[in-house]
Motif scaffolding. Structure first.
Motif, PDB file in Angstrom:
ATOM      1  N   UNK A 163       1.043  -1.287  -0.218  1.00 34.95           N
ATOM      2  CA  UNK A 163      -0.192   0.180  -0.179  1.00 34.95           C
ATOM      3  C   UNK A 163       0.632   1.098  -0.107  1.00 34.95           C
ATOM      4  N   UNK A 164       1.947   1.257   0.784  1.00 32.68           N
ATOM      5  CA  UNK A 164       2.808   2.458   0.806  1.00 32.68           C
ATOM      6  C   UNK A 164       3.597   2.648  -0.462  1.00 32.68           C
ATOM      7  N   UNK A 174       3.207  13.414   0.062  1.00 33.73           N
ATOM      8  CA  UNK A 174       2.174  13.021   1.015  1.00 33.73           C
ATOM      9  C   UNK A 174       2.508  11.686   1.625  1.00 33.73           C
ATOM     10  N   UNK A 176       5.378  10.392   2.397  1.00 31.98           N
ATOM     11  CA  UNK A 176       6.365  10.773   3.398  1.00 31.98           C
ATOM     12  C   UNK A 176       5.721  11.399   4.691  1.00 31.98           C
ATOM     13  N   UNK A 178       3.195  10.856   6.018  1.00 31.72           N
ATOM     14  CA  UNK A 178       2.308   9.905   6.820  1.00 31.72           C
ATOM     15  C   UNK A 178       3.302   9.211   7.902  1.00 31.72           C
ATOM     16  N   UNK A 179       4.621   9.382   7.465  1.00 32.11           N
ATOM     17  CA  UNK A 179       5.622   8.683   8.345  1.00 32.11           C
ATOM     18  C   UNK A 179       6.466   7.465   7.520  1.00 32.11           C
TER      19      UNK A 179
ATOM     20  N   UNK B  51       8.519  19.988   8.043  1.00 32.29           N
ATOM     21  CA  UNK B  51       8.549  18.853   7.245  1.00 32.29           C
ATOM     22  C   UNK B  51       9.802  18.764   6.241  1.00 32.29           C
ATOM     23  N   UNK B  53      10.542  20.321   3.864  1.00 32.03           N
ATOM     24  CA  UNK B  53      10.156  20.720   2.275  1.00 32.03           C
ATOM     25  C   UNK B  53      10.996  22.102   1.949  1.00 32.03           C
ATOM     26  N   UNK B  73      10.435  14.965   5.897  1.00 30.27           N
ATOM     27  CA  UNK B  73       9.032  14.751   6.041  1.00 30.27           C
ATOM     28  C   UNK B  73       8.435  13.699   6.964  1.00 30.27           C
ATOM     29  N   UNK B  74       9.043  12.473   7.038  1.00 26.63           N
ATOM     30  CA  UNK B  74       8.485  11.540   7.627  1.00 26.63           C
ATOM     31  C   UNK B  74       8.933  11.268   9.055  1.00 26.63           C
ATOM     32  N   UNK B  77       5.601  13.013  11.958  1.00 28.61           N
ATOM     33  CA  UNK B  77       4.372  11.857  12.212  1.00 28.61           C
ATOM     34  C   UNK B  77       4.857  10.862  13.204  1.00 28.61           C
ATOM     35  N   UNK B  83       0.103  16.347  10.238  1.00 33.66           N
ATOM     36  CA  UNK B  83      -0.327  17.469   9.153  1.00 33.66           C
ATOM     37  C   UNK B  83      -1.355  17.093   8.259  1.00 33.66           C
ATOM     38  N   UNK B  85      -2.579  18.501   5.089  1.00 33.95           N
ATOM     39  CA  UNK B  85      -1.986  19.527   4.309  1.00 33.95           C
ATOM     40  C   UNK B  85      -3.119  20.433   3.411  1.00 33.95           C
ATOM     41  N   UNK B  89      -4.238  16.589   0.078  1.00 36.98           N
ATOM     42  CA  UNK B  89      -3.378  15.483  -0.400  1.00 36.98           C
ATOM     43  C   UNK B  89      -3.924  13.915  -0.185  1.00 36.98           C
ATOM     44  N   UNK B  90      -5.152  13.932  -0.861  1.00 39.93           N
ATOM     45  CA  UNK B  90      -5.530  12.535  -0.723  1.00 39.93           C
ATOM     46  C   UNK B  90      -5.044  11.791  -2.203  1.00 39.93           C
ATOM     47  N   UNK B  91      -4.734  10.579  -1.897  1.00 38.78           N
ATOM     48  CA  UNK B  91      -3.737   9.829  -2.463  1.00 38.78           C
ATOM     49  C   UNK B  91      -4.789   8.830  -3.691  1.00 38.78           C
ATOM     50  N   UNK B 102      -2.789   4.323   5.240  1.00 42.94           N
ATOM     51  CA  UNK B 102      -1.672   5.080   4.898  1.00 42.94           C
ATOM     52  C   UNK B 102      -1.327   5.970   6.125  1.00 42.94           C
ATOM     53  N   UNK B 104      -1.242   5.094   9.243  1.00 39.13           N
ATOM     54  CA  UNK B 104      -0.891   4.186  10.338  1.00 39.13           C
ATOM     55  C   UNK B 104       0.559   4.107  10.025  1.00 39.13           C
ATOM     56  N   UNK B 105       1.226   4.738   9.028  1.00 42.15           N
ATOM     57  CA  UNK B 105       2.497   4.492   8.597  1.00 42.15           C
ATOM     58  C   UNK B 105       3.470   4.849   9.747  1.00 42.15           C
ATOM     59  N   UNK B 106       3.128   5.888  10.661  1.00 45.82           N
ATOM     60  CA  UNK B 106       3.821   6.320  11.740  1.00 45.82           C
ATOM     61  C   UNK B 106       4.216   5.330  12.912  1.00 45.82           C
ATOM     62  N   UNK B 147      -7.223  10.612   8.139  1.00 40.67           N
ATOM     63  CA  UNK B 147      -5.900   9.918   7.974  1.00 40.67           C
ATOM     64  C   UNK B 147      -4.797  10.469   8.960  1.00 40.67           C
TER      65      UNK B 147
END
Lengths: 283, 232
Positions: A163-164, A174, A176, A178-179, B51, B53, B73-74, B77, B83, B85, B89-91, B102, B104-106, B147
Motif C-alpha cells: 500500500x505504501x 504526501x 512521506x 504520513x511517516x 517537514x 520541504x 517529511x517522515x 508523524x 499534518x 496539508x 493530499x488525498x492519494x 496510510x 498508520x505508517x508512523x 488519515x
C-alpha cells in the motif's frame, strides 16, 4: 504449427512479465528510465551460469536474485537517490553509462563466446502438451512468470508495505508526511526490481543462449511492454507482456517480413487508443 | 503543561527566497491554537519547514522537547505531529480505506482506529472502497483529517482546512475539531476564516511577512480587531 507458436509466445511473454515488472517498479517509485535493466538481466544470466556450474540451477535461481538485489540497493544508494532531483536526462545517461560498464564487465569476465546453461534434470525432458511435444523447461518458464506476477500482485494489493509503495508511486511527498521513509522504501523497490532482472536472466539462461548481446532484444521489448502497459503500472505491464509475446510469435508465422516492427506497431496502436497506456499512470 | 512543538527564531528559505524571519511559536499538550494571516505571509511555510520541504537555515524546531537537526517529511508523524496539508493530499490510486491505513505508517498506537474514524465520519464508511479522490471536497477534507488522526497524534496541524468549502460543511468540521480536541489532542489551526478560529481556538498567533506580529487569547473583540488589520 500455430499452436506451438502461441505456446512459445506465452513462454516469451512470461519472461517479459518478469523483466518488465522490475522495470515498471523502478520507474514507478524512482521515475528512472533504467536503460541498464537489460544489462542487469544479462549479468543475472552470467552469474547464474557461474553459480549453476558450481552448484545447480535451483541454487542459482535463489542466489542470483539475492546478489542482484544487493546490487540494486547499491545502485539506488549511490546513483538513483543522489540524482533524484536532477534532470531526468542526467539519470538516463547514467543508466546508459552503467549499461556500457556492465556489458564490458561481462565480456571481460566471461568472454565473448556463447555460453549455455543446461535446464535442470527435473525439467530437461520434453512433455506432451495438447499433442505437441514441448520442452518441460518452457512450461516451467510460464509457471515462473505466473508466480512472479501473482506474488507481486499480492504484495502490492494486500500488504501494508505494498500500500505504501502504491501511495508513494503517485504522491511521494504526501506518503512521506504520513511517516513513510520513501527514500528507504524506494531503495527496497529498486532492489526488488534489480532482483527481478537477475531472476529473468537466470530463467532465460536455459532456453536463450548467453552472449554479450543478449540484453538488446529483450530490453527493447521490455520498454515496449512498460510503455504499452502504462508507465509504472504492473497490471498493465502483465497484460502488455502477454500480448507482445503473442504478437511476436504469431507475427513470425503470418508476417515474417514484418516481425521486427510488430512490437512498435502494437505500441503505437495502443498509445493512439489510450495515450497513457493500458492502465494509465498507476502501480 | 509540556511543550509539543516549539519554533525558536526560525529562518526558512525556498531556494534563495527568505520566507520566515525569526519565526517563533510554541504549542503545549492539549492546546487549541490558531495561526492566522493573509495569503503569502508564510503560514504554510511554517508547516513545510517542519517537514523539511522548505530549508531551515537558522533557529530551531523542537518536537516534544527534542530538537530536529535536519527536518524530514517522515519524522514529524512518528513524533506525534500529524499534518492535514493544504489541498488535502488525498492519494488518488488508493481507496478511502487505504488512505486511512496510510495514516498508520508512523506506527503509533492509540485511540484512533479505522472503525473509530468511521464513527466520526460515517460517510467515509459508506464510501470505503471508492477511490479517495472520487469524494466531494468536504468528504476529502474529512478523509484527510481521519488519515491524520490514524497516526494517533499529540498535535494535528490543519492547514486551511475549510478553504473552498460550503458554510454548512465548515460548521460540521468545527464540531469535529472540538470533538477531537476534547479527547486531549492539541490543534494548530491555520486559517483565514476567523469565525471558525473563534469557535475552535483558545489562543492565536498572527503572522505578517514571515514573523509573528501579535498573539494572545481568542475572543470576539480580538477577532474583530484582527479581521480589520491582519486578515482583510
Amino acid at each position: 504449427m500455430l499452436s506451438i507458436n502461441i505456446f512459445n509466445g506465452l513462454v516469451y511473454g512470461a519472461l517479459l512479465v518478469v523483466m518488465s515488472s522490475g522495470l515498471a517498479l523502478i520507474y514507478g517509485l524512482r521515475r528512472v528510465v533504467n536503460f541498464a535493466h537489460g544489462s542487469l538481466y544479462m549479468l543475472g544470466a552470467y552469474l547464474g551460469y557461474t553459480v549453476a556450474s558450481h552448484t545447480n540451477f535451483w541454487v542459482a535461481q535463489v542466489a542470483v536474485p539475492l546478489l542482484m538485489g544487493l546490487l540494486g540497493l547499491a545502485l539506488d544508494r549511490f546513483a538513483f537517490r543522489p540524482l533524484q532531483d536532477r534532470d531526468p536526462l542526467t539519470v538516463i545517461l547514467v543508466t546508459f553509462g552503467l549499461l556500457l560498464v556492465l556489458e564490458d564487465l561481462v565480456q571481460t569476465v566471461w568472454g565473448k563466446s556463447n555460453l549455455s546453461v543446461p535446464a535442470p534434470d527435473l525439467l530437461s525432458a520434453s512433455v506432451d502438451l495438447f499433442g505437441m511435444s514441448v520442452p518441460a523447461y518452457r512450461i516451467a518458464v510460464i509457471f515462473f512468470g505466473l508466480v512472479v506476477a501473482g506474488a507481486l500482485t499480492l504484495w502490492l494489493r494486500y500488504s501494508k508495505m505494498g500500500l505504501f509503495v502504491r501511495a508513494a508511486s503517485t504522491e511521494p511527498t504526501i506518503t512521506s508526511m504520513q511517516g513513510v521513509n520513501v527514500d528507504r522504501l524506494s531503495g527496497l523497490v529498486v532492489a526488488v526490481g534489480t532482483a527481478l532482472a537477475g531472476l529473468a536472466g537466470i530463467i532465460a539462461a536455459p532456453f536463450l543462449s548467453l552472449s554479450p548481446s543478449m540484453s538488446s532484444d529483450v530490453i527493447i521489448d521490455s520498454f515496449v511492454v512498460v510503455v504499452t502497459g502504462g508507465l509504472g503500472s504492473l497490471s498493465g505491464a502483465f497484460a502488455a507482456a502477454l500480448l507482445l509475446g503473442q504478437v511476436q510469435a504469431v507475427g513470425a508465422v503470418y508476417l515474417p517480413e514484418f516481425a521486427t516492427v510488430l512490437p512498435y506497431v502494437l505500441m503505437m496502436a495502443v498509445l493512439l487508443w489510450r495515450p497513457a497506456g493500458f492502465a494509465g499512470n498507476r502501480v | 503543561m509540556s511543550t509539543l512543538l516549539k519554533f525558536e527564531r526560525v529562518n526558512a528559505f525556498y531556494g534563495a527566497a527568505h520566507i520566515l524571519h525569526d519565526m517563533s511559536l510554541e504549542i503545549a499538550a492539549g492546546e487549541r491554537v490558531a495561526l492566522i494571516g493573509r495569503n503569502g505571509v508564510g503560514k504554510t511555510t511554517c508547516v513545510n519547514t517542519l517537514l523539511g520541504v522548505a530549508s531551515l537555515r537558522g533557529g530551531s524546531i523542537a518536537i516534544g522537547g527534542s530538537g530536529l537537526k535536519k527536518p524530514r517529511p517522515y519524522v514529524a508523524a512518528g513524533l506525534g505531529v500529524a499534518v492535514v496539508p493544504q489541498g488535502r493530499g488525498i492519494v488518488a490510486n488508493l481507496s478511502v480505506e487505504e488512505n486511512l491505513i496510510l495514516g498508520t505508517a508512523a506506527g503509533r498506537k492509540g485511540h484512533w482506529t479505522v472503525p473509530r474514524i468511521y464513527e466520526l465520519f460515517p460517510i467515509l464508511r459508506e464510501r470505503a472502497h471508492t477511490p479517495g479522490t472520487a469524494l466531494s471536497g468536504g468528504q476529502q477534507q474529512m478523509l484527510a483529517i481521519g488519515r491524520a488522526l490514524m497516526s494517533n497524534p499529540a498535535l494535528v496541524i490543519l492547514d486551511e482546512p475549510t478553504e473552498g468549502l460550503a458554510p454548512v460543511i465548515v460548521d460540521q468540521l468545527a464540531t469535529i475539531f472540538n470533538q477531537v480536541a476534547d479527547l486531549g489532542t492539541a490543534l494548530l489551526l491555520i486559517e483565514q476564516n476567523l469565525s471558525l478560529v473563534e469557535r475552535v481556538a483558545h489562543r492565536y498567533y498572527a503572522m505578517a511577512k514571515g514573523a509573528v506580529i501579535g498573539q494572545g487569547p481568542v475572543n470576539a473583540a480580538v477577532m474583530h480587531e484582527l479581521k480589520e488589520h491582519v486578515v482583510a
